[in-house]
Scaffold this active site. Structure first.
Site, PDB file in Angstrom:
ATOM      1  N   LYS A 134     -24.236  62.265  85.893  1.00 31.97           N
ATOM      2  CA  LYS A 134     -23.341  61.016  86.514  1.00 31.97           C
ATOM      3  C   LYS A 134     -22.838  59.908  85.414  1.00 31.97           C
ATOM      4  CE  LYS A 134     -24.256  58.083  90.243  1.00 31.97           C
ATOM      5  NZ  LYS A 134     -25.221  57.356  91.660  1.00 31.97           N
ATOM      6  N   SER A 218     -23.200  56.634  95.349  1.00 31.04           N
ATOM      7  CA  SER A 218     -22.061  56.869  93.859  1.00 31.04           C
ATOM      8  C   SER A 218     -22.356  57.881  93.759  1.00 31.04           C
ATOM      9  CB  SER A 218     -23.434  55.483  93.536  1.00 31.04           C
ATOM     10  OG  SER A 218     -24.190  55.943  92.982  1.00 31.04           O
ATOM     11  N   SER A 242     -27.883  57.640  96.729  1.00 27.31           N
ATOM     12  CA  SER A 242     -26.242  57.923  96.208  1.00 27.31           C
ATOM     13  C   SER A 242     -26.407  59.457  95.186  1.00 27.31           C
ATOM     14  CB  SER A 242     -26.396  56.716  95.285  1.00 27.31           C
ATOM     15  OG  SER A 242     -25.541  56.078  95.686  1.00 27.31           O
TER      16      SER A 242
END
Length: 573
Positions: A134, A218, A242
């Site tokens: 990420k 996210s 997330s």
């Protein structure tokens, strides 16, 4: 918003620079058809651009890949090139990458192959395994924007900071020590505090299984990339769901560990210093055993000597073996496993496909002889209030600052309000209230020992990840099904179950049947006739298995066992 806004042009330039890093040989020959013509770009759709050898490599899970690369049967270079190619295709299909560093990855893979040729042994247990990250993790030679236009060309928004393109996160260092190959960073919503992934750099990241829908957030880029098998496994972060929401939306497994087990040192973040609810790092992958491989190997690096917030708690084989012994007893017809089932939290009703997914799980547990009890915990409304107060304690100052660096507008609805920050005394009261709620929930969990008949409380809790399947853009607005876990700091694993089906998830003619229970949201599902049901058709459905704090080994073992059994239940229907 002016079309001449400097921040808009800067974001577009960055977006183009990402595309420019894709080698010409890996660029799609034709424009991607619209989602109305081709919803699902997984499986055979993306395979048309790959060789049989590339498909074989990229559709193996992390455990099988590591078994090949650590023994020299597959080279690190061929595996890395295969995943770089597939990741490049994935980005062109759903816009899931923030940073591409394929050339550096291939050079690293060459060094790994040279090491193996010389020593006849791997560097570590992840030797030659590509791992995606990420875009919060710092990687040397690569920038981190975290979705903010104002972070382009800076270190976390700071110009002329000597750490720019030099800093490496602790997890990155450990993955390199283990022999992993790092090759890309995946998309996030600016602020990270959103259940959809969209920003002014790469636009909207779509769900590969149904491109009319969101991939979640996210860690949405991770979910989308892994769903397209452009990565065998990767790492995201979770402060309110997330990791788990993108896992559920993309038919993957995802782990939210308790705080203190994975090293967060040197990772970019929103609201850094907010410690009431700590963001944690967790892996996502197509198989539960891949999560266990990444989690276990990172712990082998003893991160507690490099991150002051990591607990000195190595991987516990004894806990795995104890859990496996219960599983073996169950297979022999004498189950001592028990689970709670929470079909809804009493606040937000769930879509019909989510209800069906939970029913499949419950049927599976009962088929296996496990005890199932109805979950009646302390109010989840309290957890929601505590989460909201924690996320909003700075009055939105952090996000206002970082948006203000470029002057950009918000690209997605976030779960942070711009209001007055709380005082020190209010912060103290919030922390006390959180601790008291944690104690109430602990006491309730303990009390289930009276209901299980096993001599101990439930081994885990099954509940939704969200009230809906992978959501229609702009319609994600409730994080309560995942954020309660963060308030409690419990362990949770997202498990894939099935897919939304407009021909099955329909309202029965007989209004008395159980499918019409008041926890199902029929109005939302059919709000425009059959439009929503049709839009959601094919969307992945996942659930979460929640365990007590610091129970990662147990939950991962149960997830591997039950995930396989859930698949059998679905196949027989």
């Amino acid at each position: 918003m002016s079309v001449n806004s400097p921040w808009l042009a800067k974001g577009e330039a960055k977006r183009q620079s990402i595309l420019d890093t894709i080698p010409a040989k890996w660029r799609l020959p034709n424009p991607v058809p619209p989602a109305t013509e081709v919803r699902d770009v997984t499986g055979s759709y993306i395979q048309q651009y790959l060789s049989e050898r590339e498909i074989e490599i990229t559709e193996s899970d992390a455990v099988d890949i590591a078994a090949q690369t650590t023994t020299g049967r597959w080279t690190a270079v061929e595996v890395t090139e295969a995943f770089c190619h597939r990741a490049a295709l994935a980005h062109q299909l759903v816009s899931c990458l923030h940073e591409i560093f394929f050339d550096a990855a291939i050079e690293d893979a060459k060094k790994l192959d040279a090491y193996f040729a010389e020593h006849k042994a791997p560097i570590g247990p992840l030797h030659g395994l590509p791992v995606s990250l990420k875009d919060q993790f710092h990687v040397k030679g690569v920038e981190t924007t975290m979705g903010y236009v104002g972070w382009i060309g800076t270190f976390q928004g700071a110009k002329d900071d000597p750490r720019f393109r030099i800093e490496e996160s602790e997890l990155v260092r450990e993955l390199r020590n283990l022999g992993a190959v790092l090759y890309c960073k995946t998309s996030v919503p600016a602020t990270l505090m959103a259940g959809e992934t969209v920003n002014h750099i790469i636009g909207y990241t779509w769900n590969p299984k149904n491109r009319l829908l969101s991939c979640g957030g996210s860690s949405g880029g991770e979910g989308a990339l892994i769903a397209l098998r452009g990565s065998p496994a990767g790492f995201g972060t979770d402060i309110g769901g997330s990791v788990r929401i993108p896992a559920g939306y993309n038919f993957l497994y995802g782990l939210r560990p308790s705080s203190g087990r994975m090293p967060y040192q040197g990772v970019a973040n929103s609201m850094d210093g907010q410690n009431t609810i700590l963001s944690v790092i967790g892996p996502l992958a197509p198989t539960a055993r891949s999560l266990a491989l990444l989690f276990k190997t990172v712990l082998s690096q003893q991160p507690w000597y490099h991150d002051p917030l990591v607990l000195e708690l190595p991987w516990r084989d004894a806990l795995v073996e104890e859990t496996r012994s219960w599983i073996e007893q169950a297979k022999a017809g004498n189950s001592t496993l028990a689970f709670g089932m929470m079909h809804w939290d009493g606040i937000t009703r769930i879509q019909p496909p989510i209800a069906r997914g939970l029913k499949i799980v419950e049927q599976t547990l009962k088929r296996l002889g496990h005890k199932v009890i109805t979950w009646n915990p302390p109010s989840h409304a309290t957890a929601g209030t505590l989460s909201s107060e924690a996320f909003n304690m700075d009055g939105g100052a952090d996000l206002k600052h970082h948006f203000g660096l470029s002057g950009e507008s918000k690209a997605v609805q976030v779960i942070v309000d711009e209001s007055n920050p709380i005082s020190i005394s209010e912060l103290a009261a919030l922390n006390v209230a959180k601790r008291e709620y944690q104690k109430q929930y602990m006491d309730y969990w303990n009390s289930t020992a009276e209901l299980t008949g096993t001599g101990r409380p439930v081994d885990g809790l099954f509940c939704p990840l969200a009230p809906h399947a992978a959501v229609i853009p702009t319609q994600f607005n409730y994080v309560g099904y995942t954020s309660f876990v963060n308030i409690l700091d419990y362990t949770s694993v997202a498990l894939p179950v099935t897919f939304a089906d407009k021909s099955i998830d329909v309202r029965a003619a007989d209004a008395s049947v159980a499918e019409l229970a008041d926890h199902i949201e029929w109005t939302f599902w059919l709000m425009r006739g059959t439009d929503d049901a049709d839009t959601y058709h094919g969307a992945p459905i996942g659930v979460q298995l929640v365990g007590r704090r610091l129970q990662e080994e147990k939950m991962l073992t149960l997830a591997e066992y039950l995930g396989g059994e859930i698949s059998k239940t679905v196949e027989t229907k």
